[in-house]
Scaffold this active site. Sequence first.
Site, PDB file in Angstrom:
ATOM      1  N   GLN A 163       7.138   3.865   3.929  1.00  0.00           N
ATOM      2  CA  GLN A 163       5.735   3.458   3.950  1.00  0.00           C
ATOM      3  C   GLN A 163       5.525   2.191   4.793  1.00  0.00           C
ATOM      4  OE1 GLN A 163       3.892   5.556   1.452  1.00  0.00           O
ATOM      5  NE2 GLN A 163       2.183   5.102   2.789  1.00  0.00           N
ATOM      6  N   LYS A 223       0.848  -1.193   0.000  1.00  0.00           N
ATOM      7  CA  LYS A 223       0.000   0.000   0.000  1.00  0.00           C
ATOM      8  C   LYS A 223       0.873   1.229   0.000  1.00  0.00           C
ATOM      9  CE  LYS A 223      -3.895   2.158   0.119  1.00  0.00           C
ATOM     10  NZ  LYS A 223      -3.384   2.885  -1.081  1.00  0.00           N
ATOM     11  N   THR A 242      -4.397  13.506   5.263  1.00  0.00           N
ATOM     12  CA  THR A 242      -2.969  13.667   5.607  1.00  0.00           C
ATOM     13  C   THR A 242      -2.765  14.974   6.373  1.00  0.00           C
ATOM     14  OG1 THR A 242      -2.489  12.526   3.539  1.00  0.00           O
ATOM     15  CG2 THR A 242      -0.636  13.546   4.679  1.00  0.00           C
ATOM     16  N   LYS A 279       5.309   3.415   8.404  1.00  0.00           N
ATOM     17  CA  LYS A 279       4.134   4.278   8.545  1.00  0.00           C
ATOM     18  C   LYS A 279       2.859   3.431   8.570  1.00  0.00           C
ATOM     19  CE  LYS A 279       3.983   7.532   5.439  1.00  0.00           C
ATOM     20  NZ  LYS A 279       3.667   8.508   4.369  1.00  0.00           N
ATOM     21  N   ASN A 331      -2.248  19.151  -1.855  1.00  0.00           N
ATOM     22  CA  ASN A 331      -3.287  18.564  -1.022  1.00  0.00           C
ATOM     23  C   ASN A 331      -2.936  18.565   0.477  1.00  0.00           C
ATOM     24  OD1 ASN A 331      -3.493  15.621   0.209  1.00  0.00           O
ATOM     25  ND2 ASN A 331      -5.457  16.132  -0.714  1.00  0.00           N
ATOM     26  N   LYS A 378       5.392   1.698  -3.041  1.00  0.00           N
ATOM     27  CA  LYS A 378       5.317   3.052  -3.605  1.00  0.00           C
ATOM     28  C   LYS A 378       5.610   2.963  -5.092  1.00  0.00           C
ATOM     29  CE  LYS A 378       4.707   7.276  -1.983  1.00  0.00           C
ATOM     30  NZ  LYS A 378       4.097   7.723  -0.718  1.00  0.00           N
ATOM     31  N   GLY A 396      -2.644   8.234  -4.385  1.00  0.00           N
ATOM     32  CA  GLY A 396      -1.956   9.436  -4.846  1.00  0.00           C
ATOM     33  C   GLY A 396      -0.727   9.764  -4.018  1.00  0.00           C
ATOM     34  N   ASP A 397       0.070  10.656  -4.545  1.00  0.00           N
ATOM     35  CA  ASP A 397       1.178  11.299  -3.843  1.00  0.00           C
ATOM     36  C   ASP A 397       1.400  12.598  -4.631  1.00  0.00           C
ATOM     37  OD1 ASP A 397       3.329  10.533  -1.611  1.00  0.00           O
ATOM     38  OD2 ASP A 397       4.447  11.510  -3.192  1.00  0.00           O
TER      39      ASP A 397
HETATM   40  N1  GLU Z   1       1.159   9.013  -0.586  1.00  0.00           N
HETATM   41  C1  GLU Z   1       0.583   8.976   0.727  1.00  0.00           C
HETATM   42  C2  GLU Z   1       1.646   8.682   1.754  1.00  0.00           C
HETATM   43  O1  GLU Z   1       2.773   9.112   1.604  1.00  0.00           O
HETATM   44  C3  GLU Z   1      -0.648   8.096   0.831  1.00  0.00           C
HETATM   45  C4  GLU Z   1      -0.516   6.694   0.371  1.00  0.00           C
HETATM   46  C5  GLU Z   1      -1.861   5.932   0.306  1.00  0.00           C
HETATM   47  O2  GLU Z   1      -2.889   6.498   0.615  1.00  0.00           O
HETATM   48  O3  GLU Z   1      -1.793   4.770  -0.046  1.00  0.00           O
HETATM   49  O4  GLU Z   1       1.419   8.071   2.762  1.00  0.00           O
END
Ligand code: GLU
Length: 452
Positions: A117, A96, A216, A120, A247, A132, A171-172
């Site tokens: 990630q 994810k 976020t 996190k 965002n 990612k 997204g990112d």
């Molecule tokens: N890009 C975001 C992050 O850095 C969200 C990733 C997601 O929602 O999967 O955590």
Amino acid sequence: MTTRHDTTTQLDALRVEIERRNPAQPEFHQAVHEVLETLAPVLAARPEFAEPGLVERLCEPERQVIFRVPWQDDRGRVHVNRGFRVEFNSALGPYKGGLRFHPSVNLGVIKFLGFEQIFKNALTGLGIGGGKGGSDFDPHGRSDAEVMRFCQSFMTELHRHIGEHTDVPAGDIGVGGREIGYLFGQYRRITNRWEAGVLTGKGRGWGGSAIRPEATGYGNVLFAEAMLRERGEDLEGQTAVVSGSGNVAIYTIEKLLALGANPLTCSDSSGYVIDDKGIDVDLLKQVKEVERGRISEYALRRGASARFVPDGRVWEIPADVALPSATQNELNETDAATLVRNGVKAVSEGANMPATPGAVHLLQQAGVAFGPGKAANAGGVAVSALEMAQNHARTAWSPARVEEELAGIMADIHATCHETAARYDAPGDYVTGANIAGFERVAEAMLAQGVI
Ligand code: GLU
């Protein structure tokens, strides 16, 4: 008995080996280094984790996909970009993590983001692994039709690697609701499946979760407030500097205003805006989200309270709280020294790895509360996991329900990091707390699942 000294030596050797085997990936080296330098106490205390191979496996992605993305611009010219998906760790759930479309994207950048990630996502307490992806495609100045053709070409390859139980992108930077829409459409067309849970950040009307766009930024402000509360303060009446105007920055500003704080700044790659009356979030949304313009436009329209400072750094504006919400390494040691000199009380990372290691050490030594992105910006991916849950159940929760869940998750992450830091003799050190707590959860799952 394994001592902290032994494990530190072991971790140093591993870091050198990782740098040797992954040349020219400075951001990945930095992300690995920042985690490994905090793990010695947990490896000494729990020898099962020091087992040869566990940390090595954690630092090596399970799978890395690199592919060609050819597309045609509006004049018929062919462009060739590079696409990436790094599937880093699936011990806790499907991979994810977001997709980043930005010219600076390369394998090392995607690997640093994927590595972060893992921890996190573990901290959210939900069932999601780490991954990612992205491309060096630059959406700036491209028409909707060009962005659509790019997204379709990107998904034509990516679709074979993802799925609701396999890998779930979102997204990112450079990937928002518009891009997720085009990507989802192409996935649905190629696979002939309505598989809502394959992507998150979808539109509300077709499987997206309430509060995902806000999550976020809102989550980071909640994390900053939780850190201040530990010191007997809150955000009411505090001034804040925010960088970025995407965002994350927009919804950080919105939540700061809702909690009675005064966000003074926002920025983009051309410079920053300072608004003495506090940023007008509706005007900022109009300029950035509706018109996709530059923030200098905000200053022009806002009137006397705001001015645009070309090429400046927001960190030179005195404030109680700083929320870096743009990109990696945007806040260096010099910036950190400026913030400290101006009396900053808390710094909380909305972006991924925005503070350089030198900045983090300086802030912590000065006694500033520092919230690392792995913990502080986990609200986005947490609500993505809630979007997956809603998709599986074919239901949609109310904004109030999602916001309540988000607040609970952020409070839990803060408490976990705080308690873990204290347990490992580093009271108040959220970097150590976040790294160790995230690591413990992933390491336990990896040990249970054997050498794979
Ligand atoms: N890009 C975001 C992050 O850095 C969200 C990733 C997601 O929602 O999967 O955590």
